[in-house]
Every structure is written in C-alpha cells, then in structure tokens.
Design an enzyme around this catalytic site. Structure first.
Site, mmCIF file in Angstrom:
data_model
loop_
_atom_site.group_PDB
_atom_site.id
_atom_site.type_symbol
_atom_site.label_atom_id
_atom_site.label_comp_id
_atom_site.label_asym_id
_atom_site.label_seq_id
_atom_site.Cartn_x
_atom_site.Cartn_y
_atom_site.Cartn_z
ATOM 1 N N GLU A 292 -5.983 -10.931 -1.322
ATOM 2 C CA GLU A 292 -6.735 -10.990 -0.118
ATOM 3 C C GLU A 292 -8.156 -10.973 -0.347
ATOM 4 O O GLU A 292 -8.976 -9.984 0.021
ATOM 5 C CB GLU A 292 -6.268 -9.453 0.801
ATOM 6 C CG GLU A 292 -4.849 -9.389 1.100
ATOM 7 C CD GLU A 292 -4.442 -8.278 1.800
ATOM 8 O OE1 GLU A 292 -5.258 -7.653 2.206
ATOM 9 O OE2 GLU A 292 -3.418 -7.689 1.848
ATOM 10 N N GLU B 231 0.694 -1.470 -0.021
ATOM 11 C CA GLU B 231 0.246 0.104 0.050
ATOM 12 C C GLU B 231 0.758 1.459 0.113
ATOM 13 O O GLU B 231 0.600 2.174 0.779
ATOM 14 C CB GLU B 231 -0.927 -0.040 1.412
ATOM 15 C CG GLU B 231 -1.870 -1.101 1.470
ATOM 16 C CD GLU B 231 -2.971 -1.101 2.235
ATOM 17 O OE1 GLU B 231 -2.670 -0.348 3.240
ATOM 18 O OE2 GLU B 231 -3.636 -2.011 2.446
HETATM 19 C C1 XIL Z 1 -6.237 -6.834 8.347
HETATM 20 C C2 XIL Z 1 -6.594 -7.643 9.362
HETATM 21 O O1 XIL Z 1 -7.361 -8.839 8.724
HETATM 22 C C3 XIL Z 1 -7.120 -7.354 10.609
HETATM 23 O O2 XIL Z 1 -7.151 -8.396 11.553
HETATM 24 C C4 XIL Z 1 -6.410 -6.252 11.419
HETATM 25 O O3 XIL Z 1 -7.009 -5.771 12.286
HETATM 26 C C5 XIL Z 1 -6.129 -5.366 10.166
HETATM 27 O O4 XIL Z 1 -5.422 -5.658 9.093
HETATM 28 N N1 XIL Z 1 -5.030 -4.811 3.633
HETATM 29 C C6 XIL Z 1 -4.115 -5.524 4.163
HETATM 30 C C7 XIL Z 1 -4.013 -6.655 5.240
HETATM 31 O O5 XIL Z 1 -2.951 -5.709 3.587
HETATM 32 O O6 XIL Z 1 -3.136 -6.712 6.070
HETATM 33 C C8 XIL Z 1 -5.375 -6.142 6.345
HETATM 34 O O7 XIL Z 1 -5.443 -7.292 7.249
HETATM 35 C C9 XIL Z 1 -6.661 -5.640 5.477
HETATM 36 C C10 XIL Z 1 -6.196 -4.722 4.505
#
Ligand code: XIL
Length: 373
Positions: free
Chosen positions: A262, A157
């Site tokens: 994701e 990001e």
């Molecule tokens: C999220 C997790 O799922 C949560 O448990 C945590 O509290 C916050 O992060 N983008 C990403 C991930 O790259 O690491 C994030 O994961 C969701 C958004």
C-alpha cells in the site's frame, strides 16, 4: 560544400525518423510494469470508478503502467459480506474481470480486518459463533474466486504498536488462534492461492518482532503462510532506509515472500506531532497542516522524487525477496491521504499528479532502470 549538403540532408532525415521511432516505441512500451518486469510486480489500488472504467484515459493508464491490482475498498467485509446471510460480489466481480482482461496479478484485500468490518461480525459474542462465521466468510469468498485471485490478505492489522495482538472482536471471542483458523480456512478453500499477513508500521522494531512471532506461530501450527505484506504508508523522512531494509531481511528469513502492498509517501505534516492543546491554535494550525492547497513546490516535488528513488533502489537491491510493489492509488487526487488523518487536505503521495501526468518521482524511478519517458 556540395558533399556536405546531401550529407546534412541525409543526417537530418535519419535523425527525424529515428526520433519518430523512439517516440512510437516510448508510447507503446515504456511503463512502470515493463521497466520492472524482471524485478517485481508493480501494482495499484483501484477505487470503484477505476474498476468500472468510467474514464477511458484513466483506464488505459492503469492498463499501461501496472501489472497488478488491489481493490481499495470493495472486497472489505462491510461491502462483500454486508449481512450475515448476504454476500455482494457485484463490484468485486468487475474488479476480477478487469484484472483478467489485462492478464494482471490480482490481489484480494482483505478477508479479516477490524476496520470497515461488516456490523454483524461485531455482534458475535462467543467462540462457536465466531468460528462458524469465520468459516462461512472465508470459505465462501475464497472459493468464489478460487483460481482467479493470485494472493489474499488473509488477516490485516492484527498487531498493536508494541507487537501484542490487537483487541478485536476476533481476539475477544475466539482467542489468539483466530489467525491460525483464518489461514487454514483460506488454504483449504483455495490451496494454490498465496496467503499474506498484512500490516503497517512494521519498521517499528517492537511491532516487527510481533509480526515475526505471528508468522512463526502460524508456521508452528501448520498453517500455510506465503507472504508478509508491508503496507508502506510512509513520509519524506521516516521510516529510514535501514529500517525498511531490516524488515525485508527479517521477514524473508522466515521463508516467506515480502511485498510492499500500500505504498504512498505523505508530504504533509503529521498532526500527532502537535504538542499542547491551545484552542486558539486551531485556525493557524489548520493552515499549517495543509501547506500546499494548490500545488506542490518544486523543492518538495524533488524531495519526494528522491525519496521514491532511494526506496526503489533498496527494493531493487532485494528484488530476490520481493514479489510485488503496490501503490495505494493511481494518482494524487484519488489518495486516501487527502482525507486522513485530517479531512480535506491536498496531499501528493503518489506517482501521477491530479491530471494523471507522471511526476518527477515517476521519472526518477524509471531512470533507475535507465528508461526515459
Ligand atoms: C483505506 C481506503 O483507501 C479508504 O478509501 C477507506 O476510506 C479507508 O481505508 N490500510 C489498509 C487499507 O489496509 O485498506 C486502507 O484503505 C488504508 C490503510
């Protein structure tokens, strides 16, 4: 009649025994990972309980369905490198051991990210200190798991929605070349591991342009980059299939792998659609924002299944360019989308329900490969 009876009996025996063998066959081998084994890895993000295998039913479901894992949280800098001179590999070690036990493709998430960032990183004020910190952080972690991790999100990001570089402590102290430095350090620490740039909302044309420029810049600077990870936090309507397809085409044209890292599909309203600021709207709004607190209506379940099916059809069309599809969680109960962007809602974004039963979306994806559960 005398001839028909034994024939019927024989036919019944054959039918029963063939059903039994189909049943056994189904239980042992019918899974997402097997259905898609010739196409791409199918992964899941694991939380700490899943890594610790506290529930044996969940542990065997993960082993059965997925051939790749990503740590949902435990490899983020606040957990892995909580103090400047202290690394904590305990949970990450368990995560790697689990992947090795099941011979899975193991993905590391994430080396450099402005969120869930170890607090000591944020105190850095100058480029020399940042360079040393990046060096120590990346080199120590990547070397520690050298040969045991298959791919890393090196930077997560780094971009704003308009495609410019996000203002972070890395950019502020070291300048835009922190990306090149990060990728070079990772490649030096483990020359064989695949290195990814990972981000969300890459379907947005401006941001995608920024990501393409970012990859090209790394390549121009002689840094090794092997893939772009598209997070894929989507909903029932957006992004469109055309937009998703465009990202696959644009990134693979750079000569890198594309992975969806994701994936989850929210079925809930997005609070940013709310216009106005009427305080009286509040209680009504919260019910409106959490429309399915107990269960998902069949019509939405079907819509979700059709959306997943269409997306996987597109993934199959471009299977030559796609390396891995990872779901951001195993089941709906685990999903971060129950608490983001509004806390305490019931969302239904994944392929297994709160009881870990396969949802209609799972069946639709399996049916695409003509494998019935
Ligand atoms: C999220 C997790 O799922 C949560 O448990 C945590 O509290 C916050 O992060 N983008 C990403 C991930 O790259 O690491 C994030 O994961 C969701 C958004």
């Amino acid at each position: 009649m005398n001839i028909a009876k034994p024939f019927l009996l024989m036919a019944t025996i054959l039918l029963v025994s063939s059903c039994n063998s189909v049943q056994k066959h189904t239980d042992a081998t019918v899974s997402l990972k097997n259905a898609y084994k010739d196409n791409f890895y199918i992964g899941a993000a694991l939380d700490t309980n899943q890594i610790k295998e506290t529930d044996t039913m969940v542990a065997s479901l993960i082993a059965k369905e997925f051939n790749s894992i990503t740590p949902e949280n435990c490899m983020k800098s606040m957990f892995l490198h909580p103090e400047k001179d202290k690394f904590d590999f305990k949970m990450a070690d368990k995560f790697i051991a689990l992947g090795e036990k099941h011979n899975m493709f193991i993905h590391g998430h994430t080396l450099i990210w402005h969120s869930q960032l170890a607090p000591w990183f944020t105190q850095i004020k100058d480029s020399v200190t940042m360079s040393a910190a990046l060096n120590n952080h990346i080199t120590t972690i990547v070397k520690n798991y050298k040969g045991r991790i298959d791919s890393w999100d090196v930077v997560n990001e780094a971009l704003n929605e308009d495609g410019t570089l996000r203002k972070t402590v890395f950019l502020d102290t070291y300048g835009k070349d922190y990306l090149t430095l990060a990728f070079k350090l990772a490649a030096k620490a483990d020359p064989k591991v695949d290195l990814y740039y990972n981000d969300y909302n890459l379907c947005n044309a401006k941001k995608r342009k920024g990501a393409v420029a970012l990859v090209k810049n790394l390549q121009k600077n002689g840094a090794k980059i092997d893939g772009v990870g598209e997070q894929g936090h989507w909903n029932l309507i957006t992004p469109s299939l055309d937009e998703i397809e465009q990202t696959i085409l644009d990134f693979s044209a750079l000569g890198v792998k594309v992975s969806f890292t994701e994936l989850d599909i929210s079925v809930l309203p997005n609070p940013w659609d709310v216009v106005g600021a009427d305080v009286n709207q509040k209680s009504e709004a919260s019910e409106k924002m959490n429309p399915y607190p107990k269960s998902l209506p069949d019509s939405i379940q079907t819509q979700l299944a059709e959306r997943y099916e269409a997306i996987f059809k597109l993934f199959l069309k471009h299977q030559d360019k796609i390396d891995r599809i990872t779901l951001w969680g195993v089941n709906d109960g685990q999903s971060w989308l129950n608490d983001w962007p509004i806390k305490g809602r019931s969302n239904y974004p994944l392929l297994f329900d709160r009881e870990f039963k396969a949802k209609k979306a799972y069946n639709n994806i399996m049916n695409l490969k003509e494998i019935k559960r």
